[in-house]
Design an enzyme around this catalytic site. Structure first.
Site, PDB file in Angstrom:
ATOM      1  N   ARG A   1       0.961  -0.836  -0.192  1.00  0.00           N
ATOM      2  CA  ARG A   1       0.079  -0.154   0.096  1.00  0.00           C
ATOM      3  C   ARG A   1       1.201   1.162  -0.316  1.00  0.00           C
ATOM      4  O   ARG A   1       0.790   2.208  -0.756  1.00  0.00           O
ATOM      5  CB  ARG A   1      -0.940   0.126   1.083  1.00  0.00           C
ATOM      6  CG  ARG A   1      -1.894  -0.821   0.988  1.00  0.00           C
ATOM      7  CD  ARG A   1      -2.915  -0.317   1.943  1.00  0.00           C
ATOM      8  NE  ARG A   1      -3.771  -1.489   1.860  1.00  0.00           N
ATOM      9  CZ  ARG A   1      -5.250  -2.110   2.657  1.00  0.00           C
ATOM     10  NH1 ARG A   1      -5.424  -2.391   3.810  1.00  0.00           N
ATOM     11  NH2 ARG A   1      -6.264  -2.670   1.636  1.00  0.00           N
TER      12      ARG A   1
ATOM     13  N   LYS B   1     -19.704 -15.763   0.240  1.00  0.00           N
ATOM     14  CA  LYS B   1     -20.641 -15.310   0.567  1.00  0.00           C
ATOM     15  C   LYS B   1     -21.547 -15.306  -0.342  1.00  0.00           C
ATOM     16  O   LYS B   1     -20.759 -14.330  -1.564  1.00  0.00           O
ATOM     17  CB  LYS B   1     -21.153 -14.739   1.934  1.00  0.00           C
ATOM     18  CG  LYS B   1     -20.508 -15.279   3.171  1.00  0.00           C
ATOM     19  CD  LYS B   1     -20.778 -14.352   4.275  1.00  0.00           C
ATOM     20  CE  LYS B   1     -21.103 -15.518   5.457  1.00  0.00           C
ATOM     21  NZ  LYS B   1     -21.037 -13.889   6.509  1.00  0.00           N
TER      22      LYS B   1
ATOM     23  N   GLY C   1      -7.940  -7.970  -2.425  1.00  0.00           N
ATOM     24  CA  GLY C   1      -8.079  -9.033  -0.972  1.00  0.00           C
ATOM     25  C   GLY C   1      -7.418  -9.786  -1.235  1.00  0.00           C
ATOM     26  O   GLY C   1      -6.292  -9.936  -1.807  1.00  0.00           O
TER      27      GLY C   1
ATOM     28  N   GLY D   1     -12.549  -4.393   0.169  1.00  0.00           N
ATOM     29  CA  GLY D   1     -13.945  -3.896  -0.058  1.00  0.00           C
ATOM     30  C   GLY D   1     -14.340  -2.808  -1.372  1.00  0.00           C
ATOM     31  O   GLY D   1     -15.882  -2.800  -1.619  1.00  0.00           O
TER      32      GLY D   1
END
Ligand code: AMP
Length: 394
Positions: free
Chosen positions: A37, A198, A351, A374
């Site tokens: 990052r 999910k 991610g 996200g």
């Protein structure tokens, strides 16, 4: 809609506030375990240095919940950034207040300072206008380059833009180009590969892709919810029982919309959720009741691979199996390799899939790897990200 970018705004000899995403992982000795990052923020910082700006960097780190938590200080980042820039980056004790203001008044062109964790103040996450104004008062121009936080509306990445001439930095500009512009009008065939746990976390993404993609390939634990919805027995595999109707509905929509929705034909199943367990590859019609699915099988990898190689645009979000465990990483590795070999445009959402590509050493063979987890998921789902919306259009 094009946003005002770094090159559209006057920065020469100005005091420029830059919101970066320095939310790096630290170990228990406060050492940075992955500086990706920080590296991603370098193009914007270097451009500002070349243009004689004085740079004031702002970021959060972790979840200190509005309190000063010394272990969540950005100090290690100032040290690492000093090494990377080969230039002293001065660490501040706070991100607002008179001492900080005085220190900034003394800055010369080419100086770089890093303000302390913005989330040490509870007002940050509340997007408190007074706090945002205090931050804005520290500089003359505001640049947002924190893509990883762009899906949050906080003071240092949203409120602050109300008070200063503002632009997006190079990192956010690149993310907009690939995740936004390129995918809004993709070169076809356009394939999306989705995995992870999910279905519920990816409903909006799937809905958005059903209107755009030619092929949707499903792996990861979420494949078992779809397989169950199709009538297969999935043993002890992780499923979302409350999402079976939704899964059916999505499968029907794919048919109506002429999208090829491809579910795995085989799976690697294990006795227990651990690497050292008995495991085997079976057809999805052969999962017995006390086994659980932990990866896609090799036949599925081959089917997915063919589709990926024939695509002109591929976007991938979510691992195909429990890739953190060696015995269940082959599916994710196979897809990562296919992405790397695909001659078309390849985009990996942030991610876990980004970590997987990196773990397999294939990062340099991908057109764009998003830096936000996200944020990239929400962007791909077609949502407006507050951190980007706060910057004016050109
Ligand atoms: P997500 O955050 O939803 O993208 O999920 C990522 C996680 O999904 C990774 O940690 C994987 O280990 C996990 N995962 C992928 N496939 C499976 C599976 N078949 N069973 C359980 N977890 C899985």
């Amino acid at each position: 809609m094009k946003k005002v970018g770094l090159k559209d705004i006057e920065v020469i000899n100005k005091k420029v506030l830059v919101r970066v995403d320095f939310n790096v992982p630290l170990n228990d000795k406060s050492e940075i375990t992955d500086d990706k990052r920080i590296i991603s923020a370098l193009p914007t910082i270097k451009y500002l240095l070349e243009n004689n700006a004085a740079i004031i960097l702002l970021s959060h780190l972790g979840r200190p919940k509005g309190k000063i938590i010394p272990e969540m200080s950005l100090k290690p980042v100032a040290i690492r950034l000093t090494e990377l820039l080969q230039k002293k980056v001065k660490m501040m004790k706070d991100c607002i207040g008179n001492d900080i203001k005085n220190e900034i008044e003394k800055m010369n062109s080419g100086d770089v300072i890093l303000l302390e964790n913005t989330r040490f103040h509870p007002e940050e996450k509340k997007n408190d206008p007074e706090f945002a104004k205090q931050l804005a008062n520290l500089g003359e121009v505001y640049i947002n380059d924190a893509f990883g936080t762009a899906h949050r509306a906080h003071a240092s990445n949203v409120g602050i833009a109300n008070y200063l001439p503002s632009a997006v930095g190079f990192l956010i500009e690149k993310e907009i180009r690939y995740l936004g512009e390129l995918l809004s009008n993709p070169e076809r065939p356009f394939t999306a590969v989705l995995g992870g746990v999910k279905v519920s976390g990816k409903i909006e993404l799937i809905n958005n892709l059903l209107d755009k993609a030619d092929n949707i390939l499903i792996g990861g634990a979420m494949m078992f919810t779809f397989l169950k919805a199709e009538g297969f027995s999935v043993g002890k595999s992780l499923i979302e029982i409350g999402k079976l109707e939704l899964a059916k509905e999505l499968l029907n929509q794919a048919k109506t919309k002429d999208v090829q929705f491809v579910l795995p034909v085989d799976a690697v199943i294990g006795k227990e959720f651990k690497n050292d367990t008995k495991f085997k590859t079976v057809l999805v019609s052969e999962i017995s009741k006390d086994w659980l699915g932990l990866d896609i099988g090799e036949r599925t990898v081959e089917i997915f691979r063919k589709i990926i190689l024939q695509s002109n645009t591929v976007v991938w979000n979510g691992p195909m199996g429990v890739f953190e465990m060696e015995n269940f990483s082959a599916g994710t590795r196979g897809i990562a390799k296919a992405m790397a070999e695909c001659p078309g445009i390849t985009i990996v959402g942030g991610g876990d899939s980004a970590s997987a590509i990196e773990q397999f050493g294939l990062s340099d063979k991908i057109t764009h790897i998003s830096t936000g987890g996200g944020a990239s998921l929400e962007f791909l789902a077609g949502k407006e990200l507050p951190g980007i919306a706060a910057i004016p259009d050109k």
